[in-house]
Write a protein that holds these residues in place. Structure first.
Motif, PDB file in Angstrom:
ATOM      1  N   VAL A 283      -2.486 -13.438  87.558  1.00 16.82           N
ATOM      2  CA  VAL A 283      -4.039 -12.946  88.286  1.00 16.82           C
ATOM      3  C   VAL A 283      -3.545 -13.720  89.715  1.00 16.82           C
ATOM      4  O   VAL A 283      -3.885 -13.223  90.648  1.00 16.82           O
TER       5      VAL A 283
ATOM      6  N   GLU B  67      -1.382 -11.114  92.031  1.00 14.88           N
ATOM      7  CA  GLU B  67      -2.184 -10.762  92.663  1.00 14.88           C
ATOM      8  C   GLU B  67      -3.189 -11.026  93.390  1.00 14.88           C
ATOM      9  O   GLU B  67      -3.444 -10.514  94.918  1.00 14.88           O
ATOM     10  N   THR B  68      -3.920 -11.966  92.930  1.00 13.39           N
ATOM     11  CA  THR B  68      -4.392 -13.548  94.178  1.00 13.39           C
ATOM     12  C   THR B  68      -3.627 -13.383  95.730  1.00 13.39           C
ATOM     13  O   THR B  68      -3.931 -13.613  96.495  1.00 13.39           O
TER      14      THR B  68
ATOM     15  N   LYS C  87      -1.367 -11.777  96.561  1.00 13.76           N
ATOM     16  CA  LYS C  87      -0.864 -10.720  97.622  1.00 13.76           C
ATOM     17  C   LYS C  87       0.941 -10.961  97.429  1.00 13.76           C
ATOM     18  O   LYS C  87       1.328 -10.528  98.260  1.00 13.76           O
TER      19      LYS C  87
ATOM     20  N   LEU D 178     -10.703 -19.913  91.102  1.00 14.14           N
ATOM     21  CA  LEU D 178     -11.398 -18.914  91.529  1.00 14.14           C
ATOM     22  C   LEU D 178     -12.292 -18.613  90.728  1.00 14.14           C
ATOM     23  O   LEU D 178     -12.910 -18.881  89.820  1.00 14.14           O
ATOM     24  N   GLN D 179     -12.857 -17.121  90.994  1.00 20.01           N
ATOM     25  CA  GLN D 179     -14.325 -16.725  91.011  1.00 20.01           C
ATOM     26  C   GLN D 179     -14.127 -15.651  89.863  1.00 20.01           C
ATOM     27  O   GLN D 179     -13.139 -14.888  90.267  1.00 20.01           O
TER      28      GLN D 179
ATOM     29  N   ASP E 147     -15.181 -12.635  89.998  1.00 20.63           N
ATOM     30  CA  ASP E 147     -14.685 -11.156  90.031  1.00 20.63           C
ATOM     31  C   ASP E 147     -13.622 -11.218  90.956  1.00 20.63           C
ATOM     32  O   ASP E 147     -12.097 -10.374  90.985  1.00 20.63           O
ATOM     33  N   GLN E 148     -12.447 -12.561  91.191  1.00 21.73           N
ATOM     34  CA  GLN E 148     -11.209 -12.345  91.647  1.00 21.73           C
ATOM     35  C   GLN E 148     -10.568 -12.675  90.155  1.00 21.73           C
ATOM     36  O   GLN E 148      -9.089 -11.805  90.595  1.00 21.73           O
TER      37      GLN E 148
ATOM     38  N   THR F  99     -10.860 -10.350  88.045  1.00 25.04           N
ATOM     39  CA  THR F  99     -11.080  -9.414  87.405  1.00 25.04           C
ATOM     40  C   THR F  99     -10.385  -8.383  88.606  1.00 25.04           C
ATOM     41  O   THR F  99      -9.367  -7.621  88.296  1.00 25.04           O
ATOM     42  N   LYS F 100      -9.887  -9.026  89.470  1.00 32.37           N
ATOM     43  CA  LYS F 100      -9.599  -8.021  90.425  1.00 32.37           C
ATOM     44  C   LYS F 100      -8.279  -8.472  90.529  1.00 32.37           C
ATOM     45  O   LYS F 100      -7.324  -7.296  90.710  1.00 32.37           O
ATOM     46  N   GLY F 101      -7.699  -8.782  90.057  1.00 33.98           N
ATOM     47  CA  GLY F 101      -5.958  -9.874  89.515  1.00 33.98           C
ATOM     48  C   GLY F 101      -5.736  -8.760  88.207  1.00 33.98           C
ATOM     49  O   GLY F 101      -4.616  -8.752  88.277  1.00 33.98           O
TER      50      GLY F 101
ATOM     51  N   HIS G 101      -8.532  -1.776  89.285  1.00 36.55           N
ATOM     52  CA  HIS G 101      -9.060  -0.916  90.241  1.00 36.55           C
ATOM     53  C   HIS G 101      -9.981  -0.456  90.337  1.00 36.55           C
ATOM     54  O   HIS G 101     -10.567   0.070  91.008  1.00 36.55           O
TER      55      HIS G 101
END
Length: 349
Positions: free
Chosen positions: A148, A151-152, A154, A279-280, A282-283, A285-287, A292
């Protein structure tokens, strides 16, 4: 003698004492001498290869290393940074120059700190190598936590499982099946042994490209790997605690090393836990990169992806498009996020 576990109050007192020491260092830094303009040469570029509490070592393009003071206007300086610095016309108190500015970073990796907010650990990284091992017990939850972060930020991630020589045939098969979860969603994985040499040639080839950094819990063999690639460094190897199963911290100063086969390796202080409370939800989740494709397809916009009706993520799990272990770890991270933030709020009141 067995080590006693610290209570929460003891941990908070230790953290408070550490903060006081940190502030004393800052006061001491303010008393350091100031470099006057006439004491310095022309501006030049360099890269930070070692970072200490009050100083940093800068390497020039020709490979020379100079210990430097930091201008007080610098808000952040870490290993891997490209900087503008000026060499002193003479050596003062063991210092050869001063860093005046940090050039824009391609990326950075940071972790939350109770006193400093986000603490940046390193910058301009080509890949993060997540090191895990069969001892302590292989934890996919820990791996997912690091992923995570990658990914956050990048930054490409590679999952390396060390100490493969300790696996019997059945355990090896089980481990390979677990690593396949990550291979199937696009992550590169390696099952290695610094002791037997298994797959070390493949890891060597990977490290020869760009700048890499090892992350992982203490005791997974990061120092052993550094000794393998850089025997002259003689990194201290920490034993695994018999009480907690966690390794003892061994690295105290962040350094960048040049590898014989090419490429650079950053060795940063060992991390026992890598918090996500900054992190929030949603961050996180996107991790999870395999989520996606399904995000936005849930019936409700505020879907928590738990028991919500017509949840696209849960349906993907049922259809075998998302691995259930990853989905389970995701909810554990979300639950831990709320718990950790509550604890942080309590500890700072």
């Amino acid at each position: 003698m067995a080590k006693r576990k610290l209570t929460q109050n003891q941990k908070r007192r230790i953290q408070s004492n550490n903060a006081k020491i940190h502030h004393r260092h800052q006061r001491k830094e303010k008393k350091d001498f100031e470099w006057l303009d006439e004491m310095l040469g022309d501006s030049q570029e360099g890269r930070v290869v070692s970072r200490y509490s009050l100083h940093a070592d800068v390497e020039t393009k020709s490979g020379q290393i100079f210990r430097c003071n930091l201008r007080r206007t610098l808000t952040s300086l870490v290993v891997g940074d490209y900087v503008i610095w000026r060499q002193g016309k003479e050596n003062l108190q063991g210092v050869n120059g001063v860093i005046e500015a940090v050039l824009p970073r391609d990326n950075e990796i940071a972790r939350p700190d109770y006193y400093d907010g986000m603490k940046i650990m390193a910058a301009n990284i080509s890949r993060i190598i997540i090191v895990s091992a069969v001892l302590p017990k292989l934890s996919l939850n820990i791996i997912d936590r690091y992923l995570v972060i990658c990914e956050t930020a990048k930054i490409p991630a590679v999952i390396v499982l060390n100490k493969a020589d300790l696996l019997d045939e059945k355990e090896r098969l089980e481990t390979e099946n677990l690593l396949a979860i990550y291979q199937n969603i696009g992550y590169q994985t390696l099952l290695i042994s610094a002791k037997s040499g298994e797959n070390m040639e493949n890891l060597t080839s990977l490290l020869a490209q760009g700048t890499s950094i090892f992350v992982g819990q203490s005791g997974v063999g990061k120092s052993s790997l550094i000794n393998y690639f850089l025997p002259q460094v003689n990194a201290q190897v920490g034993d695994v605690s018999e009480i907690s199963g966690l390794g003892q911290h061994t690295t105290t100063v962040s350094k960048l090393y040049h590898l014989p086969q090419g490429g650079d390796l950053i060795d940063s202080p060992g991390i026992r836990e890598f918090g996500l409370w900054h992190l929030q939800p949603d961050q996180i989740t996107k991790g999870y990169r395999e989520f996606h494709y399904f995000l936005g397809a849930c019936k409700f916009r505020d879907c928590k992806h738990a028991q919500d009706p017509e949840c696209a993520l849960r349906l993907a799990v049922e259809q075998g498009k998302i691995h259930p272990l990853r989905f389970e770890n995701y909810h554990r991270l979300i639950a831990g996020l709320t718990e950790n933030k509550s604890q942080r709020h309590f500890s700072t009141e």
